[in-house]
Design an enzyme around this catalytic site. Structure first.
Site, PDB file in Angstrom:
ATOM      1  CE  LYS A  94      -4.032  -1.810   0.272  1.00 44.76           C
ATOM      2  NZ  LYS A  94      -5.246  -1.788  -0.779  1.00 44.76           N
ATOM      3  CD  GLU A 116     -10.706   3.517   0.529  1.00 44.72           C
ATOM      4  OE1 GLU A 116      -9.798   2.761   0.188  1.00 44.72           O
ATOM      5  OE2 GLU A 116     -10.600   4.553   0.411  1.00 44.72           O
ATOM      6  CB  SER A 382      -0.163  -8.153  -1.369  1.00 46.42           C
ATOM      7  OG  SER A 382      -1.276  -8.920  -0.521  1.00 46.42           O
TER       8      SER A 382
END
Length: 400
Positions: A94, A116, A382
């Site tokens: 991210k 969010e 991830s």
């Protein structure tokens, strides 16, 4: 990957063939145009690119390595490799787009970042970016996910972010997006919405995709340097789809590489307790863009379920929707149980505790390895699983 692809998709209106676009209120159209114009003028400048590269190297710890899973490969067959995005600063992919979005916000003179989060990894990454650049940060998170992923809530608060609970509906990711968009609409002049995946109205799917491309660029070169060839298979989990599009983007024109996007099969595809959007959804509009969506009998977004908070979303990135139609990527699903089994397998055989989101991709890779014992498989890991430990132990225990 040919640059022509990235110039062609999305088009000027933000569409990936029929998907994407910006179905938004008139008062937001001008703000979206400002963000789009700023992205193209600022992000292509030498100053911006140099600063982002410096951040990636000295702050994020990029490049992240590709790792060969020796014991996992011995047990299941094939040659299984991981792109270790869990080793990226904050523990997931991210931060790749959050640092880019925050840098863009700084150049635009914005004072506050709003977003969010589901599993909390995007929230932590954006709070980290806000702290780095000295910006305010407000993270909206479903009440259910706040309880489920509480370690990440504490991390966000320690980093200086305000965490706003989404208390309506199912109180998970979709509701967090609703809440964050409402907050953004109150002051789009001083704030910028930093969406957490390749979803939302144009230009967000394009911006996040472009910042995540670094994963595929690194992985392709690293894998070739390690093995002298490209991987036979690339596997990544898909909720909104940012980590998947990041790694897929480098291999879309390599026909020898099969691409697999893995969705949450949840408790059962038959009962509706899942978030397998690409498997069982149909085209529709959600949160200002068109994509495959899971819909109820009235055409509204259907309730969804996944053990992984970052994947319980009834929509998916518009680029993924296009890639499905073009048959460039094969989309499959993994159940909660298969995910948990893979979570413990990777932990015990390789000493790597994966995020529950990533464990979906690992679970599919183990199946693929059994079926194709002579092929190589590159999994985009991830994120790491620190955030999931309390939830997993409380609900599934620790196997002997």
């Amino acid at each position: 990957m040919s640059e022509n692809y990235f110039k062609k998709y999305p088009n000027q209106e933000g569409f990936f063939n029929e998907y994407g676009g910006a179905f938004i209120p008139p008062n937001l159209e001008e703000e979206m145009k400002k963000i789009n114009d700023a992205y193209f003028s600022i992000s292509k400048s030498h100053k911006f690119i140099s600063e982002l590269r410096d951040i990636r190297k000295h702050f994020q710890g990029r490049p992240t390595p590709v790792y060969h899973c020796h014991r996992l490969s011995q047990k299941y067959g094939g040659q299984i490799y991981l792109k270790r995005e869990d080793l990226n600063h904050t523990g997931a992919h991210k931060l790749n787009h959050c640092m880019g979005e925050a840098l863009l916000a700084k150049h635009m003179g914005k004072k506050k970042l709003i977003a969010e989060t589901g599993a909390g990894q995007h929230g932590v990454a954006l709070a980290t970016a806000a702290a780095y650049f000295g910006l305010e940060c407000e993270i909206h998170m479903g009440e259910v996910d706040i309880a489920k992923e509480y370690p990440n809530v504490l991390r966000m608060k320690i980093l200086g972010a305000t965490v706003v609970p989404a208390t309506h509906g199912l109180k998970t990711l979709k509701e967090a997006v609703d809440s964050a968009f409402e907050a953004y609409l109150k002051d789009p002049i001083n704030t910028i919405y930093c969406i957490g995946s390749v979803v939302g109205p144009h230009p967000f799917p394009m911006i996040v995709r472009d910042f995540q491309r670094i994963v595929g660029i690194e992985a392709k070169e690293q894998f070739f340097n390690m093995t002298g060839e490209l991987p036979d298979n690339i596997v990544a989990c898909v909720g909104g789809g940012s980590n998947a599009i990041g790694i897929f983007s480098a291999f879309l024109e390599d026909e020898e590489c099969k691409l697999y996007g893995i969705e949450p099969g949840g408790k059962s595809l038959k009962t509706g307790e899942h978030a397998a959007t690409m498997t069982l959804g149909k085209p529709g509009i959600i949160h200002g863009f068109k994509c495959y969506t899971l819909q109820d009998e009235n055409g509204n977004p259907a309730p969804v379920h996944s053990i992984a908070s970052g994947m319980d979303y009834p929509g998916v990135g518009p680029e993924h929707s296009m890639l499905k139609d073009l048959e460039k990527v094969t989309y499959n699903s993994i159940t909660d149980k298969e995910c948990i089994d893979a979570f413990f397998e990777l932990s015990r055989l390789e000493g790597i505790i994966p995020a529950l989101e990533s464990a979906h991709a690992v679970a599919f890779a183990l199946k693929l390895a059994k079926e194709n014992p002579k092929q190589s498989i590159l999994v985009n890991l991830s994120g790491r699983g620190d955030k999931d430990l309390d939830y997993v132990v409380e609900n599934y225990g620790i196997p002997e």
